[in-house]
Design a protein around this motif. Sequence first.
Motif, PDB file in Angstrom:
ATOM      1  N   ARG A 156       1.202   3.852  -7.997  1.00 15.73           N
ATOM      2  CA  ARG A 156       1.105   4.769  -9.142  1.00 15.73           C
ATOM      3  C   ARG A 156      -0.290   4.714  -9.744  1.00 15.73           C
ATOM      4  O   ARG A 156      -0.826   5.740 -10.203  1.00 15.73           O
ATOM      5  CB  ARG A 156       2.159   4.411 -10.202  1.00 15.73           C
ATOM      6  N   HIS A 157      -0.887   3.535  -9.738  1.00 18.42           N
ATOM      7  CA  HIS A 157      -2.240   3.383 -10.271  1.00 18.42           C
ATOM      8  C   HIS A 157      -3.273   4.056  -9.375  1.00 18.42           C
ATOM      9  O   HIS A 157      -4.261   4.608  -9.852  1.00 18.42           O
ATOM     10  CB  HIS A 157      -2.564   1.900 -10.434  1.00 18.42           C
ATOM     11  N   ASP A 158      -3.023   4.019  -8.061  1.00 17.51           N
ATOM     12  CA  ASP A 158      -3.955   4.617  -7.097  1.00 17.51           C
ATOM     13  C   ASP A 158      -3.150   5.296  -5.994  1.00 17.51           C
ATOM     14  O   ASP A 158      -2.849   4.697  -4.960  1.00 17.51           O
ATOM     15  CB  ASP A 158      -4.875   3.545  -6.503  1.00 17.51           C
ATOM     16  N   PRO A 159      -2.757   6.556  -6.196  1.00 19.62           N
ATOM     17  CA  PRO A 159      -1.922   7.267  -5.218  1.00 19.62           C
ATOM     18  C   PRO A 159      -2.560   7.400  -3.838  1.00 19.62           C
ATOM     19  O   PRO A 159      -1.855   7.680  -2.864  1.00 19.62           O
ATOM     20  CB  PRO A 159      -1.736   8.644  -5.864  1.00 19.62           C
ATOM     21  N   LEU A 160      -3.871   7.204  -3.719  1.00 24.41           N
ATOM     22  CA  LEU A 160      -4.548   7.328  -2.427  1.00 24.41           C
ATOM     23  C   LEU A 160      -4.676   5.980  -1.706  1.00 24.41           C
ATOM     24  O   LEU A 160      -5.337   5.896  -0.667  1.00 24.41           O
ATOM     25  CB  LEU A 160      -5.940   7.938  -2.633  1.00 24.41           C
ATOM     26  N   MET A 162      -3.764   3.902   0.760  1.00 28.74           N
ATOM     27  CA  MET A 162      -2.975   3.998   1.990  1.00 28.74           C
ATOM     28  C   MET A 162      -2.457   2.635   2.436  1.00 28.74           C
ATOM     29  O   MET A 162      -1.415   2.534   3.080  1.00 28.74           O
ATOM     30  CB  MET A 162      -3.822   4.629   3.096  1.00 28.74           C
ATOM     31  N   GLN A 163      -3.194   1.582   2.124  1.00 26.83           N
ATOM     32  CA  GLN A 163      -2.758   0.245   2.505  1.00 26.83           C
ATOM     33  C   GLN A 163      -1.450  -0.118   1.803  1.00 26.83           C
ATOM     34  O   GLN A 163      -0.488  -0.561   2.439  1.00 26.83           O
ATOM     35  CB  GLN A 163      -3.836  -0.774   2.149  1.00 26.83           C
ATOM     36  N   THR A 164      -1.405   0.126   0.487  1.00 23.42           N
ATOM     37  CA  THR A 164      -0.175  -0.151  -0.246  1.00 23.42           C
ATOM     38  C   THR A 164       0.945   0.776   0.193  1.00 23.42           C
ATOM     39  O   THR A 164       2.101   0.365   0.312  1.00 23.42           O
ATOM     40  CB  THR A 164      -0.422  -0.009  -1.761  1.00 23.42           C
ATOM     41  N   SER A 165       0.607   2.027   0.456  1.00 22.12           N
ATOM     42  CA  SER A 165       1.618   2.975   0.936  1.00 22.12           C
ATOM     43  C   SER A 165       2.246   2.495   2.232  1.00 22.12           C
ATOM     44  O   SER A 165       3.470   2.573   2.423  1.00 22.12           O
ATOM     45  CB  SER A 165       0.982   4.350   1.126  1.00 22.12           C
ATOM     46  N   SER A 166       1.406   1.953   3.132  1.00 30.31           N
ATOM     47  CA  SER A 166       1.919   1.426   4.392  1.00 30.31           C
ATOM     48  C   SER A 166       2.829   0.227   4.165  1.00 30.31           C
ATOM     49  O   SER A 166       3.877   0.077   4.808  1.00 30.31           O
ATOM     50  CB  SER A 166       0.751   1.042   5.309  1.00 30.31           C
ATOM     51  N   LEU A 167       2.449  -0.629   3.232  1.00 34.50           N
ATOM     52  CA  LEU A 167       3.276  -1.793   2.927  1.00 34.50           C
ATOM     53  C   LEU A 167       4.640  -1.376   2.389  1.00 34.50           C
ATOM     54  O   LEU A 167       5.667  -1.961   2.732  1.00 34.50           O
ATOM     55  CB  LEU A 167       2.559  -2.683   1.907  1.00 34.50           C
ATOM     56  N   ILE A 168       4.646  -0.363   1.543  1.00 34.67           N
ATOM     57  CA  ILE A 168       5.913   0.119   0.995  1.00 34.67           C
ATOM     58  C   ILE A 168       6.845   0.575   2.111  1.00 34.67           C
ATOM     59  O   ILE A 168       8.044   0.270   2.122  1.00 34.67           O
ATOM     60  CB  ILE A 168       5.651   1.255  -0.013  1.00 34.67           C
ATOM     61  N   GLU A 169       6.295   1.301   3.064  1.00 35.25           N
ATOM     62  CA  GLU A 169       7.118   1.768   4.179  1.00 35.25           C
ATOM     63  C   GLU A 169       7.669   0.600   4.989  1.00 35.25           C
ATOM     64  O   GLU A 169       8.823   0.622   5.426  1.00 35.25           O
ATOM     65  CB  GLU A 169       6.304   2.703   5.073  1.00 35.25           C
ATOM     66  N   ARG A 170       6.862  -0.420   5.192  1.00 36.49           N
ATOM     67  CA  ARG A 170       7.309  -1.586   5.956  1.00 36.49           C
ATOM     68  C   ARG A 170       8.414  -2.336   5.218  1.00 36.49           C
ATOM     69  O   ARG A 170       9.374  -2.801   5.822  1.00 36.49           O
ATOM     70  CB  ARG A 170       6.133  -2.509   6.249  1.00 36.49           C
ATOM     71  N   VAL A 171       8.282  -2.475   3.919  1.00 38.11           N
ATOM     72  CA  VAL A 171       9.327  -3.142   3.147  1.00 38.11           C
ATOM     73  C   VAL A 171      10.622  -2.333   3.201  1.00 38.11           C
ATOM     74  O   VAL A 171      11.715  -2.888   3.367  1.00 38.11           O
ATOM     75  CB  VAL A 171       8.870  -3.347   1.686  1.00 38.11           C
ATOM     76  N   LYS A 172      10.509  -1.034   3.077  1.00 35.71           N
ATOM     77  CA  LYS A 172      11.707  -0.187   3.142  1.00 35.71           C
ATOM     78  C   LYS A 172      12.379  -0.287   4.508  1.00 35.71           C
ATOM     79  O   LYS A 172      13.613  -0.331   4.610  1.00 35.71           O
ATOM     80  CB  LYS A 172      11.343   1.269   2.828  1.00 35.71           C
ATOM     81  N   GLN A 173      11.583  -0.311   5.562  1.00 33.76           N
ATOM     82  CA  GLN A 173      12.150  -0.450   6.902  1.00 33.76           C
ATOM     83  C   GLN A 173      12.902  -1.766   7.045  1.00 33.76           C
ATOM     84  O   GLN A 173      14.002  -1.819   7.610  1.00 33.76           O
ATOM     85  CB  GLN A 173      11.047  -0.358   7.955  1.00 33.76           C
ATOM     86  N   ALA A 174      12.310  -2.840   6.524  1.00 34.03           N
ATOM     87  CA  ALA A 174      12.976  -4.147   6.588  1.00 34.03           C
ATOM     88  C   ALA A 174      14.258  -4.144   5.765  1.00 34.03           C
ATOM     89  O   ALA A 174      15.292  -4.657   6.195  1.00 34.03           O
ATOM     90  CB  ALA A 174      12.027  -5.234   6.095  1.00 34.03           C
ATOM     91  N   ARG A 175      14.193  -3.546   4.584  1.00 36.06           N
ATOM     92  CA  ARG A 175      15.382  -3.470   3.729  1.00 36.06           C
ATOM     93  C   ARG A 175      16.488  -2.685   4.411  1.00 36.06           C
ATOM     94  O   ARG A 175      17.650  -3.111   4.434  1.00 36.06           O
ATOM     95  CB  ARG A 175      15.008  -2.807   2.406  1.00 36.06           C
ATOM     96  N   ASP A 176      16.150  -1.532   4.977  1.00 33.81           N
ATOM     97  CA  ASP A 176      17.160  -0.668   5.584  1.00 33.81           C
ATOM     98  C   ASP A 176      17.742  -1.261   6.858  1.00 33.81           C
ATOM     99  O   ASP A 176      18.854  -0.907   7.263  1.00 33.81           O
ATOM    100  CB  ASP A 176      16.558   0.707   5.878  1.00 33.81           C
ATOM    101  N   SER A 177      16.980  -2.165   7.491  1.00 33.32           N
ATOM    102  CA  SER A 177      17.497  -2.782   8.717  1.00 33.32           C
ATOM    103  C   SER A 177      18.495  -3.887   8.412  1.00 33.32           C
ATOM    104  O   SER A 177      19.186  -4.366   9.310  1.00 33.32           O
ATOM    105  CB  SER A 177      16.345  -3.370   9.541  1.00 33.32           C
TER     106      SER A 177
END
Length: 217
Positions: A156-160, A162-177
């Motif tokens: 939210r502080h820096d919408p651009l 991409m590193q944090t955005s990638s981490l979020i996706e990885r955490v979600k993938q782990a959670r959903d698995s």
Amino acid sequence: NLAIDAKPARTSRPVVPTTLRRGAGAFARAKRAELLVDLPLAEAEFKQEIEHRGQNWLSAVKDLSWLLSRIRRGEEAVALLERYRSDFDNVRPVDNLLAHINLKLSRFEAAAAIFKRLQADADPRTRTTLIRQEAFCAFAQAKFSAALDLLDKLLRHDPLDMQTSSLIERVKQARDSRGPGNASPEASDTLDIEAFSSGLSPFAKLLLDSCDFRGVD
């Protein structure tokens, strides 16, 4: 099992380095022994420097803690740093070491608390890294919501970012698995925890490679 550079000392001596620390004091002898991979001697000399409050005794505290962690004596390293922490004018290098060693010991709550404490006076770039590292501690305990809350705050502080955005996706993938009936948290988190040091996974590397944990004088 988290282990960073914790291989046992080699039995054969390596080629003698060309830049050995000069001097006759215990700290200089410890540094020479360390370079020669004579870790028992290095440990003894560091302890002597600390006991006699030599000129470099605070550096000896940090270097000895690092050595103990390398040889799988992390609990002793933590105790050493905590014992002398109040003697340092600048405790940030000590706290960095404490966080690093606690991670190796899988003490994620303790490491997360240190990362959070370090954020207070950090510059923006370092603070971002520390928040990611705090998020890693939550992730390592399968506390996916807590990890996502921290990472979402960064995004939210820096919408651009991409590193944090990638981490979020990885955490979600782990959670959903982690569906109902899945095994222990470790089973789905091995991507990042078991490869913490050698063979860093992309997620762990993103979190950890931008921070120098070793003490700085």
